[in-house]
Design a protein around this motif. Sequence first.
Motif, PDB file in Angstrom:
ATOM      1  N   TYR A 217       0.832  -1.200   0.000  1.00 45.15           N
ATOM      2  CA  TYR A 217       0.000   0.000   0.000  1.00 45.15           C
ATOM      3  C   TYR A 217       0.873   1.259   0.000  1.00 45.15           C
ATOM      4  O   TYR A 217       0.592   2.217  -0.726  1.00 45.15           O
ATOM      5  N   ALA A 218       1.930   1.263   0.791  1.00 49.46           N
ATOM      6  CA  ALA A 218       2.825   2.421   0.854  1.00 49.46           C
ATOM      7  C   ALA A 218       3.500   2.656  -0.495  1.00 49.46           C
ATOM      8  O   ALA A 218       3.646   3.805  -0.936  1.00 49.46           O
ATOM      9  N   THR A 219       3.897   1.575  -1.162  1.00 47.45           N
ATOM     10  CA  THR A 219       4.518   1.712  -2.480  1.00 47.45           C
ATOM     11  C   THR A 219       3.539   2.332  -3.477  1.00 47.45           C
ATOM     12  O   THR A 219       3.897   3.217  -4.259  1.00 47.45           O
ATOM     13  N   LYS A 220       2.304   1.868  -3.454  1.00 44.46           N
ATOM     14  CA  LYS A 220       1.291   2.418  -4.353  1.00 44.46           C
ATOM     15  C   LYS A 220       1.020   3.891  -4.016  1.00 44.46           C
ATOM     16  O   LYS A 220       0.883   4.716  -4.919  1.00 44.46           O
ATOM     17  N   LEU A 221       0.966   4.226  -2.744  1.00 42.37           N
ATOM     18  CA  LEU A 221       0.731   5.603  -2.326  1.00 42.37           C
ATOM     19  C   LEU A 221       1.868   6.514  -2.782  1.00 42.37           C
ATOM     20  O   LEU A 221       1.628   7.620  -3.268  1.00 42.37           O
ATOM     21  N   VAL A 222       3.097   6.059  -2.647  1.00 38.77           N
ATOM     22  CA  VAL A 222       4.245   6.859  -3.096  1.00 38.77           C
ATOM     23  C   VAL A 222       4.147   7.104  -4.597  1.00 38.77           C
ATOM     24  O   VAL A 222       4.471   8.190  -5.080  1.00 38.77           O
ATOM     25  N   GLY A 223       3.674   6.099  -5.349  1.00 38.63           N
ATOM     26  CA  GLY A 223       3.504   6.276  -6.789  1.00 38.63           C
ATOM     27  C   GLY A 223       2.523   7.389  -7.120  1.00 38.63           C
ATOM     28  O   GLY A 223       2.705   8.136  -8.078  1.00 38.63           O
ATOM     29  N   TYR A 224       1.461   7.529  -6.328  1.00 39.54           N
ATOM     30  CA  TYR A 224       0.493   8.600  -6.551  1.00 39.54           C
ATOM     31  C   TYR A 224       1.047   9.963  -6.153  1.00 39.54           C
ATOM     32  O   TYR A 224       0.583  10.996  -6.647  1.00 39.54           O
ATOM     33  N   LEU A 225       2.013   9.994  -5.257  1.00 44.78           N
ATOM     34  CA  LEU A 225       2.564  11.260  -4.782  1.00 44.78           C
ATOM     35  C   LEU A 225       3.688  11.802  -5.653  1.00 44.78           C
ATOM     36  O   LEU A 225       4.107  12.941  -5.473  1.00 44.78           O
ATOM     37  N   VAL A 226       4.170  11.003  -6.601  1.00 37.80           N
ATOM     38  CA  VAL A 226       5.237  11.461  -7.491  1.00 37.80           C
ATOM     39  C   VAL A 226       4.650  12.496  -8.451  1.00 37.80           C
ATOM     40  O   VAL A 226       3.601  12.259  -9.054  1.00 37.80           O
ATOM     41  N   PRO A 227       5.310  13.641  -8.599  1.00 34.83           N
ATOM     42  CA  PRO A 227       4.778  14.680  -9.496  1.00 34.83           C
ATOM     43  C   PRO A 227       4.707  14.195 -10.950  1.00 34.83           C
ATOM     44  O   PRO A 227       5.538  13.410 -11.400  1.00 34.83           O
ATOM     45  N   ALA A 228       3.713  14.677 -11.677  1.00 34.79           N
ATOM     46  CA  ALA A 228       3.516  14.275 -13.074  1.00 34.79           C
ATOM     47  C   ALA A 228       4.712  14.667 -13.939  1.00 34.79           C
ATOM     48  O   ALA A 228       5.022  13.975 -14.919  1.00 34.79           O
ATOM     49  N   LYS A 229       5.391  15.744 -13.582  1.00 35.41           N
ATOM     50  CA  LYS A 229       6.553  16.191 -14.361  1.00 35.41           C
ATOM     51  C   LYS A 229       7.647  15.121 -14.378  1.00 35.41           C
ATOM     52  O   LYS A 229       8.297  14.902 -15.397  1.00 35.41           O
TER      53      LYS A 229
ATOM     54  N   LEU B  67       7.153  11.848 -14.027  1.00 35.55           N
ATOM     55  CA  LEU B  67       6.681  10.686 -14.772  1.00 35.55           C
ATOM     56  C   LEU B  67       6.634  10.932 -16.275  1.00 35.55           C
ATOM     57  O   LEU B  67       6.685   9.984 -17.058  1.00 35.55           O
ATOM     58  N   ASP B  68       6.518  12.189 -16.703  1.00 34.28           N
ATOM     59  CA  ASP B  68       6.433  12.515 -18.125  1.00 34.28           C
ATOM     60  C   ASP B  68       7.795  12.662 -18.792  1.00 34.28           C
ATOM     61  O   ASP B  68       7.852  12.902 -19.990  1.00 34.28           O
ATOM     62  N   SER B  69       8.866  12.522 -18.046  1.00 32.26           N
ATOM     63  CA  SER B  69      10.191  12.716 -18.635  1.00 32.26           C
ATOM     64  C   SER B  69      10.544  11.548 -19.555  1.00 32.26           C
ATOM     65  O   SER B  69      10.124  10.409 -19.328  1.00 32.26           O
ATOM     66  N   PRO B  70      11.315  11.797 -20.600  1.00 28.64           N
ATOM     67  CA  PRO B  70      11.711  10.725 -21.517  1.00 28.64           C
ATOM     68  C   PRO B  70      12.537   9.630 -20.819  1.00 28.64           C
ATOM     69  O   PRO B  70      12.426   8.457 -21.160  1.00 28.64           O
ATOM     70  N   ARG B  71      13.324  10.036 -19.845  1.00 29.81           N
ATOM     71  CA  ARG B  71      14.138   9.050 -19.125  1.00 29.81           C
ATOM     72  C   ARG B  71      13.249   8.052 -18.379  1.00 29.81           C
ATOM     73  O   ARG B  71      13.502   6.846 -18.395  1.00 29.81           O
ATOM     74  N   MET B  72      12.194   8.530 -17.738  1.00 28.94           N
ATOM     75  CA  MET B  72      11.289   7.655 -17.003  1.00 28.94           C
ATOM     76  C   MET B  72      10.538   6.727 -17.956  1.00 28.94           C
ATOM     77  O   MET B  72      10.321   5.559 -17.652  1.00 28.94           O
ATOM     78  N   SER B  73      10.154   7.233 -19.111  1.00 32.89           N
ATOM     79  CA  SER B  73       9.488   6.389 -20.110  1.00 32.89           C
ATOM     80  C   SER B  73      10.418   5.276 -20.576  1.00 32.89           C
ATOM     81  O   SER B  73       9.997   4.134 -20.752  1.00 32.89           O
ATOM     82  N   HIS B  74      11.689   5.609 -20.776  1.00 39.52           N
ATOM     83  CA  HIS B  74      12.671   4.607 -21.189  1.00 39.52           C
ATOM     84  C   HIS B  74      12.863   3.544 -20.102  1.00 39.52           C
ATOM     85  O   HIS B  74      12.902   2.345 -20.395  1.00 39.52           O
ATOM     86  N   ILE B  75      12.972   3.979 -18.860  1.00 42.01           N
ATOM     87  CA  ILE B  75      13.144   3.041 -17.747  1.00 42.01           C
ATOM     88  C   ILE B  75      11.927   2.125 -17.619  1.00 42.01           C
ATOM     89  O   ILE B  75      12.063   0.910 -17.462  1.00 42.01           O
ATOM     90  N   ALA B  76      10.739   2.683 -17.717  1.00 43.76           N
ATOM     91  CA  ALA B  76       9.518   1.877 -17.602  1.00 43.76           C
ATOM     92  C   ALA B  76       9.426   0.861 -18.737  1.00 43.76           C
ATOM     93  O   ALA B  76       9.053  -0.296 -18.519  1.00 43.76           O
ATOM     94  N   GLY B  77       9.777   1.282 -19.941  1.00 43.83           N
ATOM     95  CA  GLY B  77       9.761   0.351 -21.074  1.00 43.83           C
ATOM     96  C   GLY B  77      10.774  -0.758 -20.921  1.00 43.83           C
ATOM     97  O   GLY B  77      10.491  -1.923 -21.221  1.00 43.83           O
TER      98      GLY B  77
END
Length: 103
Positions: free
Chosen positions: A15-27, A29-39
Amino acid sequence: MSLWFWLLVSVVLAYATKLVGYLVPAKVLDSPRMSHIAGTLTIGLLASLTVVNVAASGTNVVLDARVGALVAAAVALWLKAPFLVVVIAGAAAAALLRLLGWP
């Protein structure tokens, strides 16, 4: 410690991990580096799940018709076949190997 204690600890951590995911700013998550890491993580997870499902039977490593099916599917993917053809090629290879006596 009891099993229930560890179960509750894992639930709280999930639950804490999921909550931290919601608290991360959208900026962030929208970065190209984060998209590359997620892929990259997605590809790695899918590859590891595929290998475990092909080469494991319970707690044993087993080489059976599933390995031939994976090879046939990989060749079909390499030849840029459509997904349905890849699935059919893998299934046909597994069926043929089992017909020839592979477990």
